[in-house]
Design a protein around this motif. Structure first.
Motif, PDB file in Angstrom:
ATOM      1  N   ARG A 178     -45.018  -7.955   4.006  1.00 28.97           N
ATOM      2  CA  ARG A 178     -45.991  -8.733   4.766  1.00 28.97           C
ATOM      3  C   ARG A 178     -46.655  -9.730   3.829  1.00 28.97           C
ATOM      4  O   ARG A 178     -46.729  -9.505   2.628  1.00 28.97           O
ATOM      5  N   TRP A 179     -47.112 -10.818   4.414  1.00 31.69           N
ATOM      6  CA  TRP A 179     -47.776 -11.806   3.584  1.00 31.69           C
ATOM      7  C   TRP A 179     -48.991 -12.383   4.297  1.00 31.69           C
ATOM      8  O   TRP A 179     -49.143 -12.250   5.510  1.00 31.69           O
ATOM      9  N   LEU A 200     -47.307  -8.324   0.228  1.00 34.58           N
ATOM     10  CA  LEU A 200     -47.264  -6.859   0.182  1.00 34.58           C
ATOM     11  C   LEU A 200     -45.839  -6.443   0.481  1.00 34.58           C
ATOM     12  O   LEU A 200     -45.326  -6.718   1.561  1.00 34.58           O
ATOM     13  N   ASP A 201     -45.184  -5.820  -0.469  1.00 41.11           N
ATOM     14  CA  ASP A 201     -43.777  -5.481  -0.303  1.00 41.11           C
ATOM     15  C   ASP A 201     -43.584  -3.984  -0.570  1.00 41.11           C
ATOM     16  O   ASP A 201     -43.322  -3.569  -1.704  1.00 41.11           O
ATOM     17  N   PRO A 202     -43.735  -3.163   0.493  1.00 39.90           N
ATOM     18  CA  PRO A 202     -43.664  -1.706   0.304  1.00 39.90           C
ATOM     19  C   PRO A 202     -42.311  -1.262  -0.274  1.00 39.90           C
ATOM     20  O   PRO A 202     -42.258  -0.369  -1.110  1.00 39.90           O
ATOM     21  N   THR A 206     -44.376  -3.705  -4.615  1.00 40.22           N
ATOM     22  CA  THR A 206     -45.153  -4.720  -5.320  1.00 40.22           C
ATOM     23  C   THR A 206     -46.213  -5.296  -4.389  1.00 40.22           C
ATOM     24  O   THR A 206     -45.986  -5.441  -3.182  1.00 40.22           O
ATOM     25  N   ALA A 207     -47.355  -5.539  -4.956  1.00 38.44           N
ATOM     26  CA  ALA A 207     -48.452  -6.179  -4.223  1.00 38.44           C
ATOM     27  C   ALA A 207     -48.984  -7.279  -5.118  1.00 38.44           C
ATOM     28  O   ALA A 207     -49.392  -7.025  -6.244  1.00 38.44           O
TER      29      ALA A 207
ATOM     30  N   GLN B 163     -45.595 -13.741  12.293  1.00 35.93           N
ATOM     31  CA  GLN B 163     -45.769 -12.296  12.293  1.00 35.93           C
ATOM     32  C   GLN B 163     -47.041 -11.915  13.025  1.00 35.93           C
ATOM     33  O   GLN B 163     -48.014 -12.652  13.033  1.00 35.93           O
ATOM     34  N   PRO B 171     -47.855  -0.313   6.586  1.00 32.45           N
ATOM     35  CA  PRO B 171     -47.686   0.901   5.780  1.00 32.45           C
ATOM     36  C   PRO B 171     -48.419   0.806   4.446  1.00 32.45           C
ATOM     37  O   PRO B 171     -48.494  -0.251   3.850  1.00 32.45           O
ATOM     38  N   ARG B 172     -48.971   1.936   4.007  1.00 29.96           N
ATOM     39  CA  ARG B 172     -49.656   1.981   2.711  1.00 29.96           C
ATOM     40  C   ARG B 172     -48.649   2.315   1.617  1.00 29.96           C
ATOM     41  O   ARG B 172     -47.678   3.027   1.859  1.00 29.96           O
ATOM     42  N   PHE B 173     -48.874   1.822   0.451  1.00 32.03           N
ATOM     43  CA  PHE B 173     -48.004   2.157  -0.676  1.00 32.03           C
ATOM     44  C   PHE B 173     -48.729   1.898  -1.981  1.00 32.03           C
ATOM     45  O   PHE B 173     -49.744   1.205  -2.022  1.00 32.03           O
ATOM     46  N   THR B 174     -48.211   2.486  -3.030  1.00 32.40           N
ATOM     47  CA  THR B 174     -48.789   2.259  -4.357  1.00 32.40           C
ATOM     48  C   THR B 174     -47.864   1.356  -5.146  1.00 32.40           C
ATOM     49  O   THR B 174     -46.715   1.713  -5.393  1.00 32.40           O
ATOM     50  N   PRO B 175     -48.341   0.149  -5.498  1.00 30.68           N
ATOM     51  CA  PRO B 175     -47.461  -0.764  -6.237  1.00 30.68           C
ATOM     52  C   PRO B 175     -47.093  -0.183  -7.603  1.00 30.68           C
ATOM     53  O   PRO B 175     -47.929   0.453  -8.245  1.00 30.68           O
ATOM     54  N   VAL B 176     -45.845  -0.382  -8.015  1.00 29.10           N
ATOM     55  CA  VAL B 176     -45.416   0.128  -9.315  1.00 29.10           C
ATOM     56  C   VAL B 176     -45.959  -0.708 -10.469  1.00 29.10           C
ATOM     57  O   VAL B 176     -46.329  -0.190 -11.511  1.00 29.10           O
ATOM     58  N   GLU B 177     -46.001  -2.011 -10.195  1.00 28.19           N
ATOM     59  CA  GLU B 177     -46.386  -2.922 -11.252  1.00 28.19           C
ATOM     60  C   GLU B 177     -47.904  -3.053 -11.243  1.00 28.19           C
ATOM     61  O   GLU B 177     -48.499  -3.300 -10.225  1.00 28.19           O
TER      62      GLU B 177
END
Lengths: 269, 377
Positions: A178-179, A200-202, A206-207, B163, B171-177
Motif C-alpha cells: 500500500r502507498w 508499506l510492503d508487508p 519494508t516500510a 486504491q 495488514p500489520r507487519f514488522t519491517p525487517v529493515e
C-alpha cells in the motif's frame, strides 16, 4: 525575461553528450524538458555557456519491464507516466498526474526532475520512498546510486559536471503493498509547502516514509514508518518529534503543516 | 546562430535563430504569429501555450532550437478545427473572456482536456485548467464553457481512485529493515530569519585560537569557494564563488575584520558584486570564542546576509538559508581542520577551486568532522 546567450547542441547518444559536458569545464548544463531550467534561464538565475539537449536520445526514453522492477529512462516525461499506468507501480501515475500542469508534464522529465533536485519536487521524494536506484552515466561508465542518497542538498546531487542521469530502476512492491502520497499546494500544480510519501510492503517487510518539500533533501521517518507498519498508525507527537530532529529549522506552523501531510499520506495508505 | 527547420501550422519554415530565442518569440517576431501571448515568460501563466507535436507546451520555456523537426500549432492554426470552433463559441456564450489575453492559451489547453478526458466533471476541469491564469473572469465562465463542450460530446472514461482508503484494515507487519534515521541526519545548522548560527569546538587553547583569528587572509580563506587576491592588515580583497544547482555566481569584493579583544569577539564584514548578474551580496560573519575546558575552545559563529539584484529574484528564501547554513558549517569545519593542522595559512590554490571535486572532498571532510564533534560533545 530573455536568457543570457548560450550555445546549444543536440548529441545523438549518451557518449556524445558526456563528451560535450566534459569539454565544457563545468560551463555546460544538460537540458531535457527544460521545465525547471527554462525559467531559471529566462530569469538569468542560471547562465550556462552551453546547453546539451539530451531529450532526443532514444536510449534515455525507454520504459522497460525488468520483472521485479520497472526501468524508466531519464527522458521519460511525466505525461507518459500519467497516461500509462505501470502494473505494480500505480503510484507513479498517481504522482505524475499531480506534477505541475499538463503543458509542463508533456515536456518535463523524470531524470530532469531528479538532476535539478528541487527539494519541493515530486520525484526525489516519491522515488526515495519507493527505494528506487538511479543509474548515472559518466566518463568511466555507469554507476548506481540509491534514490534516497542521490540528492545531497537543495539543488545539489551526487552528479559530477560530466555525468547525467541515465535511468531509474523502480522496484515493484510485493502483492498487498500500500502507498500514500500527499502534498499541500497553495494552488494546484504549484510547488508544495509540505509533502510526504509512504510505502508499506508487508510481503517484503519494508516500510518507507519520507517527508519532502523541506529546505533539504527528502528525510526518512523510519521510526514512524515502523510504527505505521506495526500498528497501522502513528501519533502526531511522534511525527513532530521525528521532523524536529530531521529538519530542525522549521517554525511551529511549518512543522504542523508537515506533520499533517505525513498523517494524510498515512491515512491514504 | 543556428539554422532551424520546423512545421508551423502545417507550413515548413526555416530560420536562423539564436539558441536563446524561445519558441514564443520565434513565433511572434519571426513568424508574425502574434496570437501566442507572453505573460509571465517563465512558465507560470500559460498564456503562451501552443501544441508541439500535438501536445500542449509552454512556448516561453521551450527554445526554438529544441523544436527542430517538430510540428508546432498555434492558435492561428485552428481555423478549420471543429472542436476549437465549438470551444470558441462556448467561450463567447459563457463570457469566458474579457480582455482576451489568456484566451489563446486557455483554448489550446481546453481543447487538449476535452480530447484527453471525455466526461471530465467540474472539479477535474478546474484542476486541468489550473496551469492557465486569467485575471478577468474569475474562471467561472471558463469552466462553464469547457464543461458545456465536454458535456455536448458525452461519454465518461473517468476512472475511480487506484486504491480504496482502508488504512485501518491493512495488514500489520514488522519491517525487517530499520535504518536509524539519526544516522542520516544532516548536520547543517539553520537559524531564524537571515541569521544563521553554528558552533564548533577545537582542541586548542583560547589564546592560540584568538591569535589565529587575527590572520585575516587565513580566516577568509576558510570560506568555501573564497579566493584572496589582495590583503593588507585586517582587510582583504578577493572573490567568493558559489554554485547552487544551475545557478553560479562569483562575488568580487572586500572584507574587513573588527575585533573586540576583551570580549574575544570579532566580526568580518564582507560585501561583493557578481559581475555577470550585477547581483550584490553582503554578509557579516561574527565569531565569539570561549573556553570549553581541557585546553579546548568553543567558537560560536553567526552570519547575517542579504542578497540584492537579479539573483534575489530566486524567491525561495528557505533554500538560500539552508545553503548559507551549509556554507557556515563548511567554514566552521575548515577553521577546525586548519587549526588542527597548526596553521590558518591559505591552502594550496587547487583547494580554492569551488569545483565539484573540491566540493565533494570538503563535504566528506565536514561529515567526518561533525561526527567527531558530536561524539566529543
Amino acid at each position: 525575461m530573455k536568457p543570457a546567450a548560450f550555445d546549444y547542441m543536440r548529441p545523438r547518444d549518451v557518449g556524445e553528450a558526456l563528451k560535450a559536458l566534459r569539454g565544457a569545464n563545468g560551463e555546460a548544463k544538460p537540458i531535457a524538458g527544460g521545465q525547471s531550467l527554462g525559467p531559471m534561464l529566462n530569469l538569468r538565475l542560471a547562465r550556462p555557456k552551453l546547453l546539451v539537449d539530451v531529450s532526443r536520445i532514444d536510449s534515455l526514453k525507454e520504459i522497460k519491464d525488468e520483472g521485479d522492477a520497472w526501468r524508466i529512462g531519464a527522458c521519460v516525461t511525466h505525461a507518459q507516466l500519467e497516461d500509462k499506468a505501470l502494473p505494480g507501480c500505480e503510484l507513479l501515475a498517481h504522482v505524475a498526474r499531480r506534477v505541475a500542469y499538463r503543458a509542463v508534464r508533456n515536456r518535463g522529465t523524470v531524470g530532469g526532475s531528479l538532476a535539478h533536485a528541487d527539494p519541493a519536487a515530486d520525484w526525489p521524494l516519491v522515488l526515495a520512498a519507493l527505494d528506487a536506484v538511479v543509474r548515472v552515466a559518466g566518463p568511466a561508465g555507469s554507476r548506481e546510486v540509491r534514490a534516497d542518497a542521490f540528492m545531497t542538498a537543495a539543488f545539489t546531487t551526487v552528479l559530477a559536471d560530466d555525468e547525467i542521469v541515465e535511468s531509474v530502476r523502480v522496484p515493484k512492491p510485493g502483492a498487498g503493498a500500500r502507498w500514500g502520497y500527499y502534498k499541500f499546494c497553495r494552488k494546484t500544480g504549484e510547488f508544495p509547502e509540505a509533502a510526504a510519501a509512504l510505502l508499506l510492503d508487508p510481503e517484503r517487510r519494508t516500510a518507507r516514509l519520507f517527508a519532502g518539500a523541506l529546505d533539504r533533501p527528502p528525510q526518512p521517518l523510519d521510526g514512524v514508518a515502523r510504527a505505521v507498519a506495526q500498528e497501522g498508525t502513528a501519533s502526531a507527537d511522534m511525527i513532530a518529534a521525528a521532523l524536529a530532529r530531521l529538519a530542525p529549522g522549521l517554525g511551529p506552523a511549518a512543522r504542523k503543516l508537515r506533520v499533517t501531510a505525513v498523517q494524510r499520506a498515512i491515512l491514504q495508505s | 546562430m543556428k539554422t532551424i527547420e520546423m512545421t508551423v501550422n502545417g507550413e515548413r519554415v526555416q530560420a536562423l535563430v539564436e539558441p536563446r530565442t524561445h519558441l514564443a518569440d520565434f513565433l511572434r517576431d519571426h513568424q508574425r504569429l502574434t496570437g501566442t501571448h507572453l505573460g509571465c515568460e517563465h512558465g507560470v501563466c500559460g498564456a503562451c501555450t501552443v501544441l508541439i507535436d500535438g501536445q500542449p507546451a509552454r512556448a516561453c520555456i521551450t527554445y526554438a532550437v529544441q523544436c527542430e523537426g517538430s510540428e508546432v500549432r498555434t492558435i492561428e492554426g485552428f481555423e478549420d478545427d471543429a472542436l476549437m470552433n465549438e470551444l470558441r463559441a462556448a467561450f463567447s456564450r459563457e463570457h469566458a473572456l474579457q480582455c482576451g489575453f489568456c484566451t489563446p492559451g486557455m483554448l489550446i489547453a481546453a481543447r487538449d482536456l476535452v480530447l484527453r478526458l471525455p466526461g471530465a466533471h467540474e472539479r477535474r476541469i478546474r484542476e486541468e485548467m489550473s496551469g492557465n491564469l486569467c485575471r478577468c473572469t474569475g474562471y467561472v465562465g471558463i469552466v462553464h464553457a469547457v464543461a458545456s463542450v465536454v458535456q455536448a460530446r458525452g461519454a465518461s472514461n473517468e476512472t475511480p481512485v487506484a486504491q480504496a482508503p482502508t488504512a485501518s484494515s491493512a495488514p500489520r507487519f514488522t519491517p525487517v529493515e530499520d535504518r536509524a534515521e539519526e544516522k542520516r541526519q544532516s548536520a547543517s545548522p539553520v537559524g531564524a530569519g537571515t541569521r544563521i548560527e553554528d558552533e564548533v569546538i577545537v582542541k586548542h587553547p583560547l589564546e592560540r585560537v584568538w591569535a589565529a583569528f587575527a590572520d585575516m587572509p587565513g580566516v577568509a580563506a576558510c570560506l568555501p569557494g573564497a579566493e584572496i587576491t589582495e590583503s593588507a592588515g585586517s582587510s582583504v580583497k578577493g572573490r567568493i564563488t558559489v554554485k547552487f544547482g544551475p545557478m553560479r555566481a562569483a562575488f568580487a569584493g572586500a572584507a574587513a575584520l573588527e575585533r573586540d579583544e576583551a570580549a574575544k569577539r570579532g566580526v568580518i564584514r564582507g560585501a561583493g558584486q557578481d559581475a555577470l548578474s550585477s547581483s550584490r551580496a553582503r554578509g557579516d560573519i561574527t565569531y565569539s570564542l570561549s573556553d570549553a575546558g581541557g585546553g579546548s575552545t568553543r567558537i560560536a559563529l553567526g552570519i547575517d546576509y542579504s542578497l540584492q539584484g537579479p539573483l534575489a529574484q530566486f524567491s525561495r528564501g528557505g533554500l538560500v538559508k539552508e545553503f548559507v547554513g551549509r556554507m557556515v558549517a563548511e567554514f566552521a569545519a575548515n577553521l577546525d581542520r586548519r587549526l588542527a593542522a597548526g596553521t590558518l595559512a591559505p591552502p594550496p590554490a587547487a583547494q580554492l577551486d569551488a569545483g565539484k571535486v573540491f566540493w565533494k572532498w570538503l563535504w566528506s571532510r565536514i561529515k567526518a568532522i561533525f561526527k567527531l564533534r558530536r561524539r566529543a560533545l
